[in-house]
Scaffold this motif. Structure first.
Motif, PDB file in Angstrom:
ATOM      1  N   PHE A  45      -2.902  -1.858  17.217  1.00  0.00           N
ATOM      2  CA  PHE A  45      -3.539  -2.471  16.398  1.00  0.00           C
ATOM      3  C   PHE A  45      -5.175  -2.324  16.807  1.00  0.00           C
ATOM      4  O   PHE A  45      -5.638  -3.240  17.548  1.00  0.00           O
ATOM      5  CB  PHE A  45      -3.258  -3.960  15.969  1.00  0.00           C
ATOM      6  CG  PHE A  45      -3.305  -4.785  14.885  1.00  0.00           C
ATOM      7  CD1 PHE A  45      -2.433  -4.460  13.899  1.00  0.00           C
ATOM      8  CD2 PHE A  45      -4.623  -5.284  14.636  1.00  0.00           C
ATOM      9  CE1 PHE A  45      -2.748  -4.881  12.634  1.00  0.00           C
ATOM     10  CE2 PHE A  45      -4.855  -5.799  13.341  1.00  0.00           C
ATOM     11  CZ  PHE A  45      -4.063  -5.841  12.220  1.00  0.00           C
ATOM     12  N   TRP A  47      -8.068  -2.216  15.296  1.00  0.00           N
ATOM     13  CA  TRP A  47      -9.185  -3.094  14.789  1.00  0.00           C
ATOM     14  C   TRP A  47      -8.701  -4.504  14.377  1.00  0.00           C
ATOM     15  O   TRP A  47      -7.663  -4.639  13.634  1.00  0.00           O
ATOM     16  CB  TRP A  47      -9.680  -2.388  13.474  1.00  0.00           C
ATOM     17  CG  TRP A  47     -10.284  -1.033  13.422  1.00  0.00           C
ATOM     18  CD1 TRP A  47     -10.715  -0.501  14.812  1.00  0.00           C
ATOM     19  CD2 TRP A  47     -10.977  -0.123  12.414  1.00  0.00           C
ATOM     20  NE1 TRP A  47     -11.433   0.789  14.366  1.00  0.00           N
ATOM     21  CE2 TRP A  47     -11.410   0.947  12.901  1.00  0.00           C
ATOM     22  CE3 TRP A  47     -10.776  -0.267  10.871  1.00  0.00           C
ATOM     23  CZ2 TRP A  47     -11.903   1.912  12.180  1.00  0.00           C
ATOM     24  CZ3 TRP A  47     -11.659   0.610  10.284  1.00  0.00           C
ATOM     25  CH2 TRP A  47     -12.103   1.599  11.040  1.00  0.00           C
ATOM     26  N   TYR A 186     -10.186   2.585   4.458  1.00  0.00           N
ATOM     27  CA  TYR A 186      -8.813   2.456   4.364  1.00  0.00           C
ATOM     28  C   TYR A 186      -7.959   3.265   3.580  1.00  0.00           C
ATOM     29  O   TYR A 186      -6.781   3.158   3.542  1.00  0.00           O
ATOM     30  CB  TYR A 186      -8.483   0.733   4.055  1.00  0.00           C
ATOM     31  CG  TYR A 186      -8.729  -0.300   5.249  1.00  0.00           C
ATOM     32  CD1 TYR A 186      -7.582  -0.442   6.222  1.00  0.00           C
ATOM     33  CD2 TYR A 186     -10.066  -0.616   5.576  1.00  0.00           C
ATOM     34  CE1 TYR A 186      -8.226  -1.154   7.336  1.00  0.00           C
ATOM     35  CE2 TYR A 186     -10.244  -1.442   6.539  1.00  0.00           C
ATOM     36  CZ  TYR A 186      -9.521  -1.691   7.544  1.00  0.00           C
ATOM     37  OH  TYR A 186      -9.619  -2.435   8.511  1.00  0.00           O
ATOM     38  N   VAL A 189      -4.928   5.462   5.232  1.00  0.00           N
ATOM     39  CA  VAL A 189      -3.827   4.647   5.728  1.00  0.00           C
ATOM     40  C   VAL A 189      -2.830   4.287   4.674  1.00  0.00           C
ATOM     41  O   VAL A 189      -2.353   3.263   4.696  1.00  0.00           O
ATOM     42  CB  VAL A 189      -4.086   3.456   6.623  1.00  0.00           C
ATOM     43  CG1 VAL A 189      -4.853   4.045   7.977  1.00  0.00           C
ATOM     44  CG2 VAL A 189      -5.166   2.477   6.046  1.00  0.00           C
ATOM     45  N   PRO A 190      -2.395   5.056   3.722  1.00  0.00           N
ATOM     46  CA  PRO A 190      -1.774   4.704   2.488  1.00  0.00           C
ATOM     47  C   PRO A 190      -0.084   4.228   3.391  1.00  0.00           C
ATOM     48  O   PRO A 190       0.626   3.650   2.797  1.00  0.00           O
ATOM     49  CB  PRO A 190      -1.630   5.950   1.753  1.00  0.00           C
ATOM     50  CG  PRO A 190      -1.673   7.065   2.472  1.00  0.00           C
ATOM     51  CD  PRO A 190      -2.758   6.520   3.696  1.00  0.00           C
ATOM     52  N   HIS A 191       0.050   4.839   4.460  1.00  0.00           N
ATOM     53  CA  HIS A 191       1.261   4.614   5.109  1.00  0.00           C
ATOM     54  C   HIS A 191       1.084   3.262   5.946  1.00  0.00           C
ATOM     55  O   HIS A 191       2.275   2.758   6.228  1.00  0.00           O
ATOM     56  CB  HIS A 191       1.806   5.787   5.988  1.00  0.00           C
ATOM     57  CG  HIS A 191       0.650   6.072   6.979  1.00  0.00           C
ATOM     58  ND1 HIS A 191      -0.547   6.877   6.686  1.00  0.00           N
ATOM     59  CD2 HIS A 191       0.113   5.934   8.370  1.00  0.00           C
ATOM     60  CE1 HIS A 191      -1.581   6.839   7.584  1.00  0.00           C
ATOM     61  NE2 HIS A 191      -1.148   6.216   8.632  1.00  0.00           N
ATOM     62  N   LYS A 192       0.301   2.913   6.036  1.00  0.00           N
ATOM     63  CA  LYS A 192       0.170   1.562   6.800  1.00  0.00           C
ATOM     64  C   LYS A 192      -0.185   0.200   5.969  1.00  0.00           C
ATOM     65  O   LYS A 192       0.073  -0.909   6.309  1.00  0.00           O
ATOM     66  CB  LYS A 192      -0.838   1.415   7.992  1.00  0.00           C
ATOM     67  CG  LYS A 192      -0.686   2.504   9.233  1.00  0.00           C
ATOM     68  CD  LYS A 192      -1.421   2.342  10.125  1.00  0.00           C
ATOM     69  CE  LYS A 192      -1.183   3.396  11.331  1.00  0.00           C
ATOM     70  NZ  LYS A 192      -2.207   3.377  12.414  1.00  0.00           N
ATOM     71  N   TYR A 198      -3.549  -1.499  -0.792  1.00  0.00           N
ATOM     72  CA  TYR A 198      -3.987  -0.083  -0.958  1.00  0.00           C
ATOM     73  C   TYR A 198      -3.892   0.423  -2.290  1.00  0.00           C
ATOM     74  O   TYR A 198      -2.941   0.339  -3.039  1.00  0.00           O
ATOM     75  CB  TYR A 198      -2.731   0.825   0.097  1.00  0.00           C
ATOM     76  CG  TYR A 198      -3.465   2.155   0.049  1.00  0.00           C
ATOM     77  CD1 TYR A 198      -4.249   2.624   1.000  1.00  0.00           C
ATOM     78  CD2 TYR A 198      -3.136   2.995  -1.016  1.00  0.00           C
ATOM     79  CE1 TYR A 198      -4.698   4.041   0.935  1.00  0.00           C
ATOM     80  CE2 TYR A 198      -3.797   4.367  -0.847  1.00  0.00           C
ATOM     81  CZ  TYR A 198      -4.537   4.682   0.088  1.00  0.00           C
ATOM     82  OH  TYR A 198      -4.957   5.817   0.052  1.00  0.00           O
ATOM     83  N   MET A 328      -2.245  -4.887   7.112  1.00  0.00           N
ATOM     84  CA  MET A 328      -1.940  -3.587   8.268  1.00  0.00           C
ATOM     85  C   MET A 328      -0.639  -4.294   9.122  1.00  0.00           C
ATOM     86  O   MET A 328      -0.480  -3.169   9.897  1.00  0.00           O
ATOM     87  CB  MET A 328      -3.041  -3.429   8.818  1.00  0.00           C
ATOM     88  CG  MET A 328      -4.432  -2.987   8.028  1.00  0.00           C
ATOM     89  SD  MET A 328      -3.935  -1.252   7.627  1.00  0.00           S
ATOM     90  CE  MET A 328      -4.154  -0.367   9.110  1.00  0.00           C
TER      91      MET A 328
END
Lengths: 372, 249
Positions: A45, A47, A186, A189-192, A198, A328
């Motif tokens: 993590f 950020w 962002y 980061v489609p996977h997060k 998203y 996230m």
């Protein structure tokens, strides 16, 4: 000054003093101990609050600057002129504080200038860096007339007036681009990032919601200043801002839900879990002011108008924190709660913002702009 | 042309020779306590993970189109033609966007330093340039980790799968994930049982950003034209209004 007013003023001075001391202590810890012991950030993590709130919300809350500049200078709606300078001051201060926060969050802040010479145009961060830098410069130029009017200096004022039009157009474009780009950060980061947030439309969503909060902040600061300085703003002006906020919030929410429906993710708002709860909170805080502000009776009452604007601001902040933290967490496989130092520094930055705004308004012709 | 690595979980005995060789290569401390930490960190750039009876490895996947390289604002991360994704600590400003963007959770940060760097496997770029295998593959006693030319690694993976059809899950991890990587995994069981993310999209991640980023020049120029137009109209209208008002009076 009445006793009550003096007491209230003393109270706030003490509060600000405490926040300042705690914030400075947090900054000292950050630079002597490193990010590890001064934050709860981790490899999973990376950020946290300083990016999610100080930078992402800070940039958005400063959006009143470009909204009002466009309204007055480009759309030529002169009756909004009384709120132009406060909005520019807020934006200028906001960007300076964002840069301060960025310097705290960067691991090697002394190298921030690297983005000037080491380019990577594929990086959204690179673009944000350039836009923040250039737009802060534009805001400085939009703000300095107030300083020159106070100190005298006809030549620079004439010179600044001559470049106003290209300057404001440049400013509006730069703001548009990077308000949107904060959302684009962002896209990678489609996977997060949770599907409630998203979307390929993140930049559009961020731009529209920044527009909303820009108007809300303009109402917010007008109300505070009118209380602090005993200056009443015209009802018709606030009425207009309130109506514009209602329309823009409605457009934003309509797009938000259309997008969720088109991506077939709408059902997720009913899946029990922290994401759905925080989505509901965010939506309620934006929907309620949108509905109320369509009622003329609400818009005519400064207190009610202020409450609606404040709700929209909270909704905006919730959205940014949902994108950067709530949405996230699951995808990062960890939980993040800011450390006290992160909170202390953030509150210190907010306190500094209020204090400098107050000082500037007292010393400079912000609320009584000279006719140009 | 480009280098790759094959990690065959069915041959891995969990001896951690790869970990130790990697630490030595980087001059990082290595002892039993660090060996027991089964996660990547600033002092452990590759790790063996235990999944009951089975093992898997973690290291930088050296994606064909790496997210980390695309997000780095100062170009501190670069994809080399030979395959390795390398990092230049002297450029890095410490924004940690690479940590956020990496779909495999690879890069680590020196959180406790006041002059922190990002740390990650660099595929032994120097060794590979000299025609040598990576330190970890050289140390591996069972051929579970081997490195070499990409085509040769893929051919070897397919050969092993064809030779013992019953012993392998019929897929190569890393072939399609986020557009393909330079590290390929073979396993006896579905990859999620080795803790690998099997939900990743097949398209490279940088394209998602570029779809928006590439529109900036057109948005900026259209914006300039539009705003200038609005400015001209609104101010012209005012002028006309003034003139008409003047004539009437």
């Amino acid at each position: 000054m009445s006793t009550l007013a003096r007491r209230r003023s003393a109270f706030w001075t003490v509060v600000f003093g405490i926040l300042a001391v705690a914030g400075i202590y947090g900054v000292v810890l950050r630079f002597t101990q490193g990010l590890g012991s001064s934050t709860n950030l981790s490899d999973k993590f990376p950020w946290g609050l300083w990016i999610g709130f100080d930078v992402m919300c800070g940039v958005g809350l400063a959006a009143g600057g470009f909204m009002m500049v466009a309204t007055v200078h480009i759309f030529n709606l002169k009756r909004y002129k009384p709120v132009l300078r406060p909005a520019i001051l807020t934006a200028f201060l906001g960007y300076l504080l964002v840069i301060a926060a960025l310097l705290l969050d960067l691991g090697r802040p002394e190298r921030i200038w690297h983005a000037l010479i080491m380019w990577n145009p594929h990086s959204v961060m690179f673009e944000v860096a350039w836009c923040v830098m250039l737009y802060t410069a534009v805001l400085a130029l939009e703000f300095v007339p107030a300083v020159f009017e106070k100190l005298g200096g006809e030549a620079p004022l004439r010179w600044l007036r001559a470049i106003t039009v290209p300057l404001v157009i440049l400013g509006v474009i730069l703001s548009t681009l990077h308000q949107a780009s904060i959302g684009s950060l962002y896209l990678i980061v489609p996977h997060k990032l949770h599907p409630l947030w998203y979307t390929p439309l993140l930049p559009v969503m961020f731009f529209l919601s920044a527009g909303c909060v820009g108007l809300a902040m303009t109402i917010f600061e007008s109300w505070h200043s009118s209380r602090a300085f005993g200056k009443q703003l015209e009802v018709s002006l606030l009425n207009g801002l309130g109506r514009a906020l209602a329309v823009l919030l409605s457009v934003y929410l309509a797009l938000r839900f259309t997008d969720l429906a088109q991506r077939h993710e709408l059902a997720r708002i009913l899946e029990p879990g922290i994401e759905a709860y925080f989505f509901a909170l965010e939506t309620a805080l934006l929907l309620l002011p949108a509905v109320f502000l369509f009622l003329p009776s609400i818009r005519r009452r400064p207190g009610a108008l202020y409450a609606c604007a404040f709700m929209a601001i909270l909704g905006f902040v919730t959205n940014r924190l949902n994108v950067s933290v709530t949405g996230m967490e699951a995808g990062s496989g960890t939980h993040y709660i800011p450390k006290w130092t992160e909170v202390a520094v953030t509150l210190g930055i907010i306190a500094a913002g209020f204090a400098i705004f107050r000082l500037a308004v007292k010393r400079l012709p912000i609320f009584e702009p000279v006719e140009t | 042309m480009s280098k790759a690595m094959l990690y065959d979980s069915t041959l891995c005995i969990g001896c951690r020779a790869c970990e130790s060789a990697c630490s030595e290569k980087w001059g990082l401390p290595y002892d039993d306590r660090i060996a027991a930490e089964e996660r990547l960190s600033a002092h452990k750039l590759t790790t063996v993970k235990t999944h009951g009876e089975r093992f898997s490895r973690r290291l930088c996947m050296h994606c064909a189109e790496p997210g980390c390289v695309s997000v780095c604002p100062v170009g501190a991360l670069q994809k080399t033609a030979a395959g390795p994704v390398v990092y230049d600590a002297d450029k890095c400003i410490g924004c940690r966007y690479c940590l956020l963007a990496c779909p495999f959770g690879t890069p680590s940060y020196e959180w406790n330093s006041t002059q922190p760097r990002v740390r990650k496997c660099d595929f032994c770029a120097d060794r590979q340039r000299a025609g040598k295998p990576t330190a970890c593959s050289e140390a591996c006693p069972t051929q579970a980790t081997i490195s070499g030319e990409r085509d040769a690694m893929l051919a070897e993976a397919k050969r092993r799968m064809a030779e013992k059809p019953g012993e392998y899950y019929p897929r190569i991890y890393g072939l399609e994930e986020v557009g393909g990587t330079s590290v390929f995994f073979l396993s006896a069981v579905p990859f999620e049982q080795l803790g690998l993310n099997t939900q990743l999209p097949d398209e490279p991640l940088p394209g998602l950003t570029w779809a928006a980023q590439s529109k900036i020049p057109s948005v900026a120029s259209a914006g300039a034209v539009l705003l200038s137009g609005v400015y001209w109209i609104t101010h012209r209208r005012e002028e006309v209004r003034k003139q008409e008002g003047g004539e009437k009076s």
